[in-house]
Scaffold this active site. Structure first.
Site, PDB file in Angstrom:
ATOM      1  N   ASP A 219       0.830  -1.213   0.000  1.00 10.67           N
ATOM      2  CA  ASP A 219       0.000   0.000   0.000  1.00 10.67           C
ATOM      3  C   ASP A 219       0.866   1.265   0.000  1.00 10.67           C
ATOM      4  O   ASP A 219       0.630   2.191  -0.785  1.00 10.67           O
ATOM      5  CB  ASP A 219      -0.935  -0.017   1.227  1.00 10.67           C
ATOM      6  CG  ASP A 219      -1.735   1.265   1.350  1.00 10.67           C
ATOM      7  OD1 ASP A 219      -2.688   1.442   0.571  1.00 10.67           O
ATOM      8  OD2 ASP A 219      -1.395   2.103   2.205  1.00 10.67           O
TER       9      ASP A 219
ATOM     10  N   LYS B  29       1.494   4.273  -3.103  1.00 11.00           N
ATOM     11  CA  LYS B  29       1.409   5.725  -2.888  1.00 11.00           C
ATOM     12  C   LYS B  29       2.692   6.421  -3.337  1.00 11.00           C
ATOM     13  O   LYS B  29       2.638   7.476  -3.967  1.00 11.00           O
ATOM     14  CB  LYS B  29       1.105   6.011  -1.420  1.00 11.00           C
ATOM     15  CG  LYS B  29      -0.313   5.562  -1.035  1.00 11.00           C
ATOM     16  CD  LYS B  29      -0.523   5.514   0.463  1.00 11.00           C
ATOM     17  CE  LYS B  29      -1.942   5.041   0.788  1.00 11.00           C
ATOM     18  NZ  LYS B  29      -2.117   4.718   2.226  1.00 11.00           N
TER      19      LYS B  29
ATOM     20  N   GLY C 187      -9.146   6.826   6.438  1.00 11.64           N
ATOM     21  CA  GLY C 187     -10.452   7.054   7.044  1.00 11.64           C
ATOM     22  C   GLY C 187     -11.429   7.593   6.016  1.00 11.64           C
ATOM     23  O   GLY C 187     -11.033   8.304   5.091  1.00 11.64           O
TER      24      GLY C 187
END
Lengths: 317, 317
Positions: free
Chosen positions: B201, B205, B299
């Site tokens: 992950d 990015k 989130g």
């Protein structure tokens, strides 16, 4: 873009030196008493050398520079309070000629924000002023990108001189006067550090942030700010704070209640306890918690990067 | 703007819930098997309630949503590697219809960047993807504002799950398996946390950041990244680090040499040692030293703020 630069101090000089890296041409430069204009681009090296050796940048006047055929006026003369002159007049002239203005001078943005916005409204030119707050730290562009409606408060450390002094007092148990003298020797503090240590400089920056956050709903000036400096902090206050794993920082705040600058206790290893000349801004957001941006808040090249980033945001005229 | 949202997970739901605050209308929402379309704006509350109770968002199909009359397609379906499907196909459809696309799905940007840019080039629509890196933290807009030419490297912590695990291991001397189980109980780690703990992950990015920094000069994909995760860090490695005032963080880097993600020793109170689920990005700049931006990197609402900030940057069609 064709730039005219007013002010040949650390920031103005760095703008002149770095503009080429960003693809812009400096066609004019003025200090307080002289000016150099060349529509094909001034010879930056020889102009800055002349400034060093003779104290003037050219045979022309500052008025020649203001009248030159630039796209963007970079206003980097010293910040003045109250009527913010002569900076405000320079901005007025450029906007009335439908040219863009990029400010490093805090005066017009902190003291006459409403008038500044009204002048920009009536002009084909735009006004940007990232360099007035936090040197290289992208504060105003972050507010703009994130959305001012989404930011409920801003706080942080925006004066490197005061922060350097507090950091050194805490690290070595030295008193204020001693560290201030050292900071002046190092060139971190100016010969007259009044505005840095009494909180005025930080207050001007938080006034500007408040003006941007309020989007014209309310206008702030320095007189709206509650300001307390670091001059009266005894060395043992930092020792006492350290025993409790805390330290003291000159914290500014821009909230819906207004603008405040004062020394505050903060956690020793917390995000607000930046050391040395580093600055930090912390935004409280509506939906995404806290957002922190830190970096070099002052310095010629650092502040020039903010000026030139603003220039890059301007539309062609 | 009229938004169609693909994906009804945490991010897609939050975009639907917050869009009104930003002045936008959600006219369509799809999950993987159903769709709701209403050109006047879907009834967001009842659609999300139906999703909770019946597992579908409406009586339509995802294809209906893709065919709706939106200005902006928000692609928030799960990230897939390799061909990045079905996300890439969704983007292709919207751009070929000359609509804007805002991505929260990392796949198309990390795995097929060149093709994505070529599709955008041929479309009246634009593609933005701030939400693919660092949740609420404005990383790509900071690169854009500061100028990609002015940034020489980026490094930081961009995976909250791995950072939470390392923070807890260090704070309480617990071992990896124990803390991972706790993180899953708390909902910080997903049921299958593979991509978070093995570095994939974070690598995606930093691949995206590299693509943005290189401005098309070189294309990066996951296969260009050197990746090491945190699964094999023994608890005592953190104790040993702490004895030396250091700790371990899963650090990603995007430099001219390429993309790297690996556990690294960092100073315990240094800026890179963010705790818990907090993320940080540090830019090295040409003329202004280091610039740090930290905040909530994941989130639903946090990532939705990045999606909606992107929507705000798009020109009218």
């Amino acid at each position: 873009m064709k730039l005219a630069v007013l002010g040949a101090g650390a920031v103005g000089r760095s703008v002149v030196e770095l503009a080429g890296q960003y693809g812009h041409d400096v066609i004019a430069l003025a200090d307080s008493s002289s000016g150099a204009v060349d529509e094909d681009g001034i010879d930056t090296e020889s102009v800055l050398e002349r400034k060093d050796q003779e104290g003037t940048v050219g045979d022309g006047t500052p008025e020649d520079v203001l009248a030159a055929d630039y796209d963007v006026l970079v206003e980097a003369t010293p910040t003045t309070l109250g009527d913010a002159q002569p900076g405000f007049g320079h901005v007025e002239t450029a906007l009335s000629r439908d040219r863009h203005v990029v400010l490093a001078n805090k005066g017009p943005v902190a003291e006459r924000y409403g008038e500044l916005m009204a002048l920009a409204e009536d002009s084909a030119g735009e006004v940007l002023f990232e360099a007035t707050v936090g040197g290289a730290i992208p504060i105003l562009s972050t507010i703009d990108d994130f959305g001012p409606d989404q930011i409920t408060a801003a706080r942080g450390v925006l004066n490197g001189t005061a922060n350097f002094i507090l950091s050194r007092m805490a690290a070595d148990g030295l008193d204020y006067e001693h560290v201030l003298a050292e900071a002046q020797d190092l060139g971190v503090a100016e010969a007259d550090p009044t505005f840095d240590v009494d909180g005025t400089d930080a207050a001007l920056k938080f006034v500007i942030i408040s003006n941007v956050l309020s989007q014209g709903e309310r206008e702030y000036t320095l007189s709206d700010a509650t300001v307390e400096g670091i001059q009266n902090i005894p060395g043992n206050a930092l020792d006492l704070a350290a025993e409790d794993n805390r330290t003291i920082r000159l914290i500014g705040e821009a909230t819906p209640e207004g603008v405040q600058v004062a020394p505050k206790l903060v956690p020793q290893n917390g995000v607000l306890a930046v050391t040395g000349t580093r600055n930090i801004i912390q935004f409280e957001t509506e939906n995404a918690g806290e957002l922190n941006v830190s970096g070099r808040g002052a310095g010629g090249p650092e502040t020039a990067t903010a000026v030139l980033a603003d220039v890059g945001r301007l539309p062609p005229l």
